[in-house]
Design a protein around this motif. Structure first.
Motif, PDB file in Angstrom:
ATOM      1  N   TYR A 189     -74.984 -23.037 -25.826  1.00  0.00           N
ATOM      2  CA  TYR A 189     -75.150 -22.722 -27.243  1.00  0.00           C
ATOM      3  C   TYR A 189     -73.868 -22.175 -27.872  1.00  0.00           C
ATOM      4  CZ  TYR A 189     -80.212 -23.534 -27.201  1.00  0.00           C
ATOM      5  OH  TYR A 189     -81.455 -24.106 -27.121  1.00  0.00           O
ATOM      6  N   HIS A 190     -72.939 -21.702 -27.035  1.00  0.00           N
ATOM      7  CA  HIS A 190     -71.661 -21.200 -27.544  1.00  0.00           C
ATOM      8  C   HIS A 190     -70.515 -22.172 -27.247  1.00  0.00           C
ATOM      9  CE1 HIS A 190     -73.968 -17.338 -27.438  1.00  0.00           C
ATOM     10  NE2 HIS A 190     -73.378 -17.224 -28.617  1.00  0.00           N
ATOM     11  N   ASN A 191     -70.899 -23.423 -26.975  1.00  0.00           N
ATOM     12  CA  ASN A 191     -69.919 -24.510 -26.828  1.00  0.00           C
ATOM     13  C   ASN A 191     -68.922 -24.297 -25.694  1.00  0.00           C
ATOM     14  OD1 ASN A 191     -70.963 -25.832 -29.208  1.00  0.00           O
ATOM     15  ND2 ASN A 191     -69.927 -24.252 -30.394  1.00  0.00           N
ATOM     16  N   GLU A 192     -69.367 -23.633 -24.637  1.00  0.00           N
ATOM     17  CA  GLU A 192     -68.520 -23.484 -23.460  1.00  0.00           C
ATOM     18  C   GLU A 192     -68.775 -24.655 -22.515  1.00  0.00           C
ATOM     19  OE1 GLU A 192     -68.883 -19.673 -21.606  1.00  0.00           O
ATOM     20  OE2 GLU A 192     -69.028 -18.628 -23.533  1.00  0.00           O
ATOM     21  N   PRO A 193     -67.732 -25.150 -21.823  1.00  0.00           N
ATOM     22  CA  PRO A 193     -67.920 -26.294 -20.922  1.00  0.00           C
ATOM     23  C   PRO A 193     -68.824 -25.953 -19.737  1.00  0.00           C
ATOM     24  CG  PRO A 193     -65.720 -25.361 -20.660  1.00  0.00           C
ATOM     25  CD  PRO A 193     -66.331 -24.699 -21.864  1.00  0.00           C
ATOM     26  N   ILE A 194     -69.572 -26.936 -19.279  1.00  0.00           N
ATOM     27  CA  ILE A 194     -70.474 -26.737 -18.144  1.00  0.00           C
ATOM     28  C   ILE A 194     -70.161 -27.719 -17.017  1.00  0.00           C
ATOM     29  CG2 ILE A 194     -72.362 -25.794 -19.523  1.00  0.00           C
ATOM     30  CD1 ILE A 194     -73.654 -28.603 -19.437  1.00  0.00           C
ATOM     31  N   CYS A 195     -68.961 -28.332 -17.077  1.00  0.00           N
ATOM     32  CA  CYS A 195     -68.612 -29.404 -16.138  1.00  0.00           C
ATOM     33  C   CYS A 195     -67.576 -28.995 -15.100  1.00  0.00           C
ATOM     34  CB  CYS A 195     -68.102 -30.627 -16.901  1.00  0.00           C
ATOM     35  SG  CYS A 195     -66.621 -30.319 -17.885  1.00  0.00           S
ATOM     36  N   PHE A 196     -67.283 -27.700 -14.997  1.00  0.00           N
ATOM     37  CA  PHE A 196     -66.201 -27.274 -14.117  1.00  0.00           C
ATOM     38  C   PHE A 196     -66.635 -26.298 -13.034  1.00  0.00           C
ATOM     39  CE2 PHE A 196     -63.769 -27.939 -18.205  1.00  0.00           C
ATOM     40  CZ  PHE A 196     -63.136 -29.106 -17.787  1.00  0.00           C
ATOM     41  N   TYR A 202     -64.348 -34.642 -22.043  1.00  0.00           N
ATOM     42  CA  TYR A 202     -64.804 -33.722 -23.091  1.00  0.00           C
ATOM     43  C   TYR A 202     -66.085 -34.245 -23.728  1.00  0.00           C
ATOM     44  CZ  TYR A 202     -64.689 -30.366 -26.889  1.00  0.00           C
ATOM     45  OH  TYR A 202     -65.021 -29.343 -27.744  1.00  0.00           O
ATOM     46  N   GLY A 203     -66.094 -35.544 -24.035  1.00  0.00           N
ATOM     47  CA  GLY A 203     -67.288 -36.154 -24.625  1.00  0.00           C
ATOM     48  C   GLY A 203     -68.452 -36.157 -23.657  1.00  0.00           C
ATOM     49  N   ALA A 204     -68.168 -36.411 -22.375  1.00  0.00           N
ATOM     50  CA  ALA A 204     -69.229 -36.430 -21.363  1.00  0.00           C
ATOM     51  C   ALA A 204     -69.844 -35.048 -21.192  1.00  0.00           C
ATOM     52  CB  ALA A 204     -68.669 -36.922 -20.040  1.00  0.00           C
ATOM     53  N   ASN A 205     -69.004 -34.020 -21.244  1.00  0.00           N
ATOM     54  CA  ASN A 205     -69.511 -32.648 -21.147  1.00  0.00           C
ATOM     55  C   ASN A 205     -70.449 -32.345 -22.313  1.00  0.00           C
ATOM     56  OD1 ASN A 205     -69.184 -29.660 -20.142  1.00  0.00           O
ATOM     57  ND2 ASN A 205     -68.721 -29.588 -22.327  1.00  0.00           N
ATOM     58  N   LEU A 206     -70.077 -32.808 -23.501  1.00  0.00           N
ATOM     59  CA  LEU A 206     -70.942 -32.611 -24.673  1.00  0.00           C
ATOM     60  C   LEU A 206     -72.274 -33.330 -24.500  1.00  0.00           C
ATOM     61  CD1 LEU A 206     -68.469 -32.982 -27.690  1.00  0.00           C
ATOM     62  CD2 LEU A 206     -69.585 -30.890 -26.908  1.00  0.00           C
ATOM     63  N   ASN A 207     -72.224 -34.518 -23.933  1.00  0.00           N
ATOM     64  CA  ASN A 207     -73.456 -35.283 -23.740  1.00  0.00           C
ATOM     65  C   ASN A 207     -74.378 -34.645 -22.708  1.00  0.00           C
ATOM     66  OD1 ASN A 207     -73.056 -37.338 -25.649  1.00  0.00           O
ATOM     67  ND2 ASN A 207     -71.775 -38.515 -24.249  1.00  0.00           N
ATOM     68  N   VAL A 208     -73.796 -34.081 -21.650  1.00  0.00           N
ATOM     69  CA  VAL A 208     -74.618 -33.375 -20.658  1.00  0.00           C
ATOM     70  C   VAL A 208     -75.238 -32.139 -21.310  1.00  0.00           C
ATOM     71  CG1 VAL A 208     -74.650 -32.117 -18.477  1.00  0.00           C
ATOM     72  CG2 VAL A 208     -73.294 -34.210 -18.684  1.00  0.00           C
ATOM     73  N   ALA A 209     -74.415 -31.394 -22.060  1.00  0.00           N
ATOM     74  CA  ALA A 209     -74.926 -30.209 -22.754  1.00  0.00           C
ATOM     75  C   ALA A 209     -76.049 -30.598 -23.710  1.00  0.00           C
ATOM     76  CB  ALA A 209     -73.788 -29.521 -23.513  1.00  0.00           C
ATOM     77  N   LYS A 210     -75.860 -31.709 -24.438  1.00  0.00           N
ATOM     78  CA  LYS A 210     -76.879 -32.183 -25.381  1.00  0.00           C
ATOM     79  C   LYS A 210     -78.179 -32.537 -24.659  1.00  0.00           C
ATOM     80  CE  LYS A 210     -76.336 -36.252 -27.240  1.00  0.00           C
ATOM     81  NZ  LYS A 210     -75.824 -37.363 -28.082  1.00  0.00           N
ATOM     82  N   SER A 211     -78.046 -33.104 -23.468  1.00  0.00           N
ATOM     83  CA  SER A 211     -79.237 -33.512 -22.716  1.00  0.00           C
ATOM     84  C   SER A 211     -80.061 -32.312 -22.250  1.00  0.00           C
ATOM     85  CB  SER A 211     -78.839 -34.373 -21.512  1.00  0.00           C
ATOM     86  OG  SER A 211     -78.189 -33.617 -20.512  1.00  0.00           O
ATOM     87  N   PHE A 212     -79.430 -31.144 -22.189  1.00  0.00           N
ATOM     88  CA  PHE A 212     -80.144 -29.926 -21.788  1.00  0.00           C
ATOM     89  C   PHE A 212     -80.969 -29.338 -22.932  1.00  0.00           C
ATOM     90  CE2 PHE A 212     -77.770 -29.524 -17.822  1.00  0.00           C
ATOM     91  CZ  PHE A 212     -78.655 -28.819 -17.022  1.00  0.00           C
ATOM     92  N   TYR A 213     -80.626 -29.685 -24.164  1.00  0.00           N
ATOM     93  CA  TYR A 213     -81.277 -29.047 -25.310  1.00  0.00           C
ATOM     94  C   TYR A 213     -82.801 -29.173 -25.306  1.00  0.00           C
ATOM     95  CZ  TYR A 213     -77.410 -27.214 -28.090  1.00  0.00           C
ATOM     96  OH  TYR A 213     -76.369 -26.459 -28.545  1.00  0.00           O
ATOM     97  N   PRO A 214     -83.377 -30.380 -25.167  1.00  0.00           N
ATOM     98  CA  PRO A 214     -84.843 -30.449 -25.185  1.00  0.00           C
ATOM     99  C   PRO A 214     -85.486 -29.725 -24.013  1.00  0.00           C
ATOM    100  CG  PRO A 214     -83.880 -32.583 -24.649  1.00  0.00           C
ATOM    101  CD  PRO A 214     -82.767 -31.714 -25.110  1.00  0.00           C
TER     102      PRO A 214
END
Length: 226
Positions: free
Chosen positions: A171-178, A33-45
C-alpha cells in the motif's frame, strides 16, 4: 517511456535497486519494475477480502462476547479505557474517537457500521496483542475455529503481523520482489500461504471463494521469467 525519464520520475535511488537485480540492464529493470507492480496488484483482492473477513469475524465475536452489537461505540468507555492500556496510549479508544470525528465531519449519522469501516487493519490485528486480548477474554481467537490445537494467540499474532507489514509495503508502493539485491518472491509466497491458512481456519469455503480472484502465482511466474 524513455528509461532515463522513467528513472527521473521514479527516483534514481528506487530504480537503482531494479537495475542491480537485472545486471544493470535498463530494459530488464523496467520490465521488473512493471512485474513487481503486477504482483502487488494481484495481492489487492486477496488482501482486501482477507481484511474484510477478519474485521467482520472479529466484530461478530466481540459483539457476542459483550452481548452488544454496538460494542465498538459503547466499549470506548469500557475495556478501551482500562488503565492497563495507558502504555499503548489508549490506541483503540483514540481510533474510535478519530473515526467518529471523521464521520461527523461528513455530516452523516455516526453508526457502529460506519466506525467499523473506518478502522485500519492494524486496529483489528491489535486485538490479538496481549494487552487487548486479555480485556476481551481472548474471544477473538475463537474466530479461527478450525485451527490446529497447538496454534495459540502468539502464533496467530505473528502471522497477522507478517501479513499486515507486507500489506503496508504494498500500500506504500514498496517493492516486494527482492531479497537483498536478488529477485525473490519467497516472502510474497509465504504471506499468500499465511492468508489462505488463516482463511481456512475461519471457514474452508472462504479460501475457495478467494481463489476465484487470485492471480498471484501467475504474476510471480511472469516476473521470475524476466
Amino acid at each position: 517511456m524513455n528509461i532515463n525519464k522513467l528513472e527521473q520520475y521514479l527516483s534514481p535511488t528506487r530504480f537503482n535497486r531494479f537495475l542491480q537485480a537485472t545486471n544493470h540492464s535498463a530494459l530488464k529493470a523496467e520490465e521488473l519494475y512493471g512485474a513487481n507492480l503486477n504482483v502487488a496488484k494481484s495481492f489487492y483482492p486477496v488482501l482486501n477480502l482477507f481484511e474484510i473477513v477478519l474485521r467482520n469475524s472479529i466484530d461478530i465475536s466481540i459483539s457476542t462476547h459483550f452481548g452488544d452489537s454496538d460494542w465498538i461505540i459503547n466499549q470506548k468507555n469500557g475495556f478501551m479505557s482500562d488503565k492497563s492500556l495507558m502504555a499503548s496510549n489508549f490506541y483503540l479508544k483514540k481510533s474510535i474517537e478519530k473515526a467518529q470525528k471523521t464521520i461527523t465531519n461528513k455530516k452523516v449519522t455516526v453508526t457502529s457500521g460506519k466506525i467499523i469501516a473506518e478502522q485500519s487493519f492494524g486496529f483489528w490485528t491489535s486485538l490479538f496483542e496481549t494487552h487487548h486480548f486479555k480485556l476481551i477474554g481472548g474471544c477473538v481467537i475463537q474466530i479461527f475455529n478450525n485451527k490446529p490445537k497447538h496454534i495459540n494467540r502468539n502464533i496467530i499474532t505473528k502471522k497477522l503481523t507478517k501479513i499486515r507489514e507486507f500489506r503496508n509495503r504494498i500500500y506504500h508502493n514498496e517493492p516486494i520482489c527482492f531479497n537483498g539485491t536478488n529477485i525473490d518472491f519467497t516472502e510474497a509466497n509465504q504471506v499468500k500461504n499465511e492468508i489462505y491458512n488463516l482463511l481456512k481456519w475461519i471457514d474452508t469455503d472462504l479460501a475457495t471463494y478467494v481463489q476465484n480472484f487470485d492471480s498471484i502465482d501467475d504474476e510471480i511466474l511472469l516476473a521470475m521469467n524476466i
